[in-house]
Design a protein around this motif. Sequence first.
Motif, PDB file in Angstrom:
ATOM      1  N   LEU A 154     -19.737 -39.323  34.005  1.00 60.28           N
ATOM      2  CA  LEU A 154     -20.030 -39.580  32.440  1.00 60.28           C
ATOM      3  C   LEU A 154     -18.679 -39.104  31.969  1.00 60.28           C
ATOM      4  O   LEU A 154     -17.910 -39.566  30.917  1.00 60.28           O
ATOM      5  N   LEU A 155     -17.748 -38.021  32.360  1.00 61.72           N
ATOM      6  CA  LEU A 155     -16.378 -37.614  32.147  1.00 61.72           C
ATOM      7  C   LEU A 155     -15.436 -38.868  32.376  1.00 61.72           C
ATOM      8  O   LEU A 155     -14.525 -39.112  31.638  1.00 61.72           O
ATOM      9  N   GLN A 156     -15.666 -39.587  33.524  1.00 61.32           N
ATOM     10  CA  GLN A 156     -14.818 -40.486  33.899  1.00 61.32           C
ATOM     11  C   GLN A 156     -14.972 -41.828  32.833  1.00 61.32           C
ATOM     12  O   GLN A 156     -14.126 -42.518  32.480  1.00 61.32           O
ATOM     13  N   LEU A 157     -16.234 -41.746  32.363  1.00 57.44           N
ATOM     14  CA  LEU A 157     -16.701 -43.068  31.453  1.00 57.44           C
ATOM     15  C   LEU A 157     -16.065 -42.733  30.174  1.00 57.44           C
ATOM     16  O   LEU A 157     -15.618 -43.825  29.461  1.00 57.44           O
ATOM     17  N   TRP A 158     -16.128 -41.682  29.822  1.00 54.99           N
ATOM     18  CA  TRP A 158     -15.439 -41.178  28.557  1.00 54.99           C
ATOM     19  C   TRP A 158     -13.970 -40.889  28.480  1.00 54.99           C
ATOM     20  O   TRP A 158     -13.336 -40.976  27.450  1.00 54.99           O
ATOM     21  N   GLY A 159     -13.544 -40.727  29.429  1.00 53.55           N
ATOM     22  CA  GLY A 159     -12.050 -40.203  29.761  1.00 53.55           C
ATOM     23  C   GLY A 159     -11.672 -38.830  28.987  1.00 53.55           C
ATOM     24  O   GLY A 159     -10.392 -38.762  28.456  1.00 53.55           O
ATOM     25  N   VAL A 160     -12.552 -38.017  28.986  1.00 51.43           N
ATOM     26  CA  VAL A 160     -12.349 -36.893  28.340  1.00 51.43           C
ATOM     27  C   VAL A 160     -12.482 -35.507  29.431  1.00 51.43           C
ATOM     28  O   VAL A 160     -12.968 -35.745  30.757  1.00 51.43           O
ATOM     29  N   HIS A 161     -12.225 -34.229  28.966  1.00 56.46           N
ATOM     30  CA  HIS A 161     -12.342 -33.056  29.712  1.00 56.46           C
ATOM     31  C   HIS A 161     -13.509 -32.224  29.106  1.00 56.46           C
ATOM     32  O   HIS A 161     -14.263 -32.283  28.018  1.00 56.46           O
ATOM     33  N   THR A 162     -14.039 -31.310  30.039  1.00 59.24           N
ATOM     34  CA  THR A 162     -15.221 -30.461  29.691  1.00 59.24           C
ATOM     35  C   THR A 162     -14.776 -29.160  28.974  1.00 59.24           C
ATOM     36  O   THR A 162     -13.621 -28.850  29.227  1.00 59.24           O
ATOM     37  N   PHE A 163     -15.630 -28.444  28.264  1.00 56.67           N
ATOM     38  CA  PHE A 163     -15.230 -27.346  27.654  1.00 56.67           C
ATOM     39  C   PHE A 163     -15.138 -26.047  28.627  1.00 56.67           C
ATOM     40  O   PHE A 163     -15.834 -26.279  29.619  1.00 56.67           O
ATOM     41  N   GLN A 164     -14.509 -25.094  28.516  1.00 53.00           N
ATOM     42  CA  GLN A 164     -14.387 -23.861  29.184  1.00 53.00           C
ATOM     43  C   GLN A 164     -15.340 -22.806  28.642  1.00 53.00           C
ATOM     44  O   GLN A 164     -15.701 -23.133  27.308  1.00 53.00           O
ATOM     45  N   GLN A 165     -15.648 -21.895  29.259  1.00 54.26           N
ATOM     46  CA  GLN A 165     -16.604 -21.098  28.627  1.00 54.26           C
ATOM     47  C   GLN A 165     -16.316 -20.182  27.255  1.00 54.26           C
ATOM     48  O   GLN A 165     -17.296 -20.175  26.534  1.00 54.26           O
ATOM     49  N   TYR A 166     -15.008 -19.917  27.084  1.00 54.23           N
ATOM     50  CA  TYR A 166     -14.845 -19.188  25.688  1.00 54.23           C
ATOM     51  C   TYR A 166     -13.928 -20.322  24.729  1.00 54.23           C
ATOM     52  O   TYR A 166     -13.244 -19.495  24.252  1.00 54.23           O
ATOM     53  N   ASP A 167     -13.879 -21.249  24.885  1.00 53.09           N
ATOM     54  CA  ASP A 167     -13.345 -21.972  24.002  1.00 53.09           C
ATOM     55  C   ASP A 167     -14.022 -21.880  22.583  1.00 53.09           C
ATOM     56  O   ASP A 167     -15.131 -21.515  22.539  1.00 53.09           O
ATOM     57  N   ARG A 168     -13.121 -22.068  21.446  1.00 50.65           N
ATOM     58  CA  ARG A 168     -13.499 -21.722  20.183  1.00 50.65           C
ATOM     59  C   ARG A 168     -13.687 -23.089  19.115  1.00 50.65           C
ATOM     60  O   ARG A 168     -12.629 -23.924  19.637  1.00 50.65           O
ATOM     61  N   TYR A 169     -14.180 -22.779  18.135  1.00 51.42           N
ATOM     62  CA  TYR A 169     -14.133 -23.843  17.211  1.00 51.42           C
ATOM     63  C   TYR A 169     -14.180 -22.976  15.755  1.00 51.42           C
ATOM     64  O   TYR A 169     -15.273 -22.293  15.606  1.00 51.42           O
ATOM     65  N   LEU A 170     -13.402 -23.413  14.983  1.00 51.17           N
ATOM     66  CA  LEU A 170     -13.160 -22.580  13.569  1.00 51.17           C
ATOM     67  C   LEU A 170     -13.324 -21.074  13.901  1.00 51.17           C
ATOM     68  O   LEU A 170     -13.795 -20.189  13.265  1.00 51.17           O
ATOM     69  N   SER A 171     -12.559 -20.851  14.800  1.00 47.42           N
ATOM     70  CA  SER A 171     -12.282 -19.369  15.308  1.00 47.42           C
ATOM     71  C   SER A 171     -13.527 -18.463  15.942  1.00 47.42           C
ATOM     72  O   SER A 171     -13.619 -17.633  16.061  1.00 47.42           O
ATOM     73  N   LEU A 172     -14.572 -19.405  16.068  1.00 53.16           N
ATOM     74  CA  LEU A 172     -15.757 -18.797  16.694  1.00 53.16           C
ATOM     75  C   LEU A 172     -16.164 -19.358  18.095  1.00 53.16           C
ATOM     76  O   LEU A 172     -15.722 -20.422  18.378  1.00 53.16           O
ATOM     77  N   PRO A 173     -16.631 -18.390  18.912  1.00 52.99           N
ATOM     78  CA  PRO A 173     -16.907 -18.979  20.182  1.00 52.99           C
ATOM     79  C   PRO A 173     -17.913 -19.997  20.482  1.00 52.99           C
ATOM     80  O   PRO A 173     -19.092 -19.860  19.702  1.00 52.99           O
ATOM     81  N   ASN A 174     -17.862 -21.162  21.134  1.00 49.87           N
ATOM     82  CA  ASN A 174     -19.052 -21.960  21.342  1.00 49.87           C
ATOM     83  C   ASN A 174     -19.917 -21.388  22.328  1.00 49.87           C
ATOM     84  O   ASN A 174     -21.159 -21.838  22.370  1.00 49.87           O
ATOM     85  N   PHE A 175     -19.642 -20.549  23.323  1.00 45.88           N
ATOM     86  CA  PHE A 175     -20.493 -19.847  24.087  1.00 45.88           C
ATOM     87  C   PHE A 175     -20.292 -18.343  24.134  1.00 45.88           C
ATOM     88  O   PHE A 175     -19.081 -17.743  24.069  1.00 45.88           O
ATOM     89  N   LEU A 176     -21.426 -17.624  24.239  1.00 42.03           N
ATOM     90  CA  LEU A 176     -21.065 -16.023  24.421  1.00 42.03           C
ATOM     91  C   LEU A 176     -21.623 -15.642  25.567  1.00 42.03           C
ATOM     92  O   LEU A 176     -22.754 -15.861  26.192  1.00 42.03           O
ATOM     93  N   GLY A 177     -20.819 -14.884  26.573  1.00 41.63           N
ATOM     94  CA  GLY A 177     -20.913 -14.413  27.852  1.00 41.63           C
ATOM     95  C   GLY A 177     -21.571 -13.103  27.498  1.00 41.63           C
ATOM     96  O   GLY A 177     -21.882 -12.569  26.614  1.00 41.63           O
ATOM     97  N   ARG A 178     -21.977 -12.538  28.749  1.00 43.12           N
ATOM     98  CA  ARG A 178     -22.504 -11.258  28.801  1.00 43.12           C
ATOM     99  C   ARG A 178     -21.511 -10.052  28.085  1.00 43.12           C
ATOM    100  O   ARG A 178     -22.042  -9.094  27.398  1.00 43.12           O
ATOM    101  N   SER A 179     -20.241 -10.240  28.181  1.00 40.06           N
ATOM    102  CA  SER A 179     -19.154  -9.283  27.539  1.00 40.06           C
ATOM    103  C   SER A 179     -19.023  -9.679  26.123  1.00 40.06           C
ATOM    104  O   SER A 179     -18.194 -10.636  26.079  1.00 40.06           O
TER     105      SER A 179
END
Length: 321
Positions: A144-169
């Motif tokens: 699917l990444l090859q089909l769209w030609g894009v990259h996946t998110f990393q764990q602590y990437d943010r949007y509007l200064s908010l984390p997309n994912f919250l880890g244990r810490s």
Amino acid sequence: MNVELTKPFVAAEVTVALNQMHPTKAPGPDGMSALFFQSYWHIVGDSIITAVLDLLNTGLIALLREAEVKRNLIGVKVCKGAPMVTHLLFADDSILSCCADVATSSFIQGLLDKYELALGQMINKSKTAMVFSKNVDAIKQRELLQLWGVHTFQQYDRYLSLPNFLGRSKAQTFEGIKTRVWTNLQSWKGKLLSQRGSEILIKAMALSIPSYSMSCFKLPLTLCRELEMMMARLWRGQRNDERKIHWLSWKKLCVSKFRGGMGFKDLHMFNMSLLAKQGWRLLQNENSLLHRIFKAKYYPNCTFFQASLGSNPSYAWRGIF
């Protein structure tokens, strides 16, 4: 509010928007300013209204809604009984949720091609990213990444200064807030500021940086205290490792000016008050998407006041609860 936002556009809204334009600014591609259309609206208005409404009501949202009704696009649900979410639109970004398969991705690309052709805007692939659930195997992800030609998110990437994912810490998750406050304070620390200047700097800058995150999540108490310590050092005029006399505790400085304090904020209490406001919105705005999702997930058979924390709750619900 959600019902109003999803209503089809009508002719009256096009006329109102035209009349709100400055007559002599921002001419269109044809070189005509708003003044021309405002003056001769009784002649050209009908054809323009038809074209504008056709574009607005058959735009990207309409295409996605039609695909959802025809079951060509299946979004995600947080639980049984929750509304299906296929898209979320922000100021200049869009989030699409769908099944992770080639057929669905190809269908969405077809919708986007129609949108690009109609509006003349191109999808920026360099700023497009994908995120997969844990149930999608690595082979399908690469396909699917090859089909769209894009990259996946990393764990602590943010949007509007908010984390997309919250880890244990949680401290690591919100470390960026502390860094931003420290960087801004350091840029002013070496300059000669009066007490009044320091007060304005703390209230206008240091207290405003974490406000948006505080309205969504409960920040760790240790982080709140560290931020308060940074602001206290600026207020007392400390530089580097200097130690100066603390004439008043930060708690007393947070007292209202009408009661002898400086009107600074206790960040933890400020955080809790902002989250309480979110709870009030859940009570008042029953038609909002937020209310419908949270009710289906956490209190489907009772009221908000009777809700429980539940099993494996989200971090946002923990803060509101």
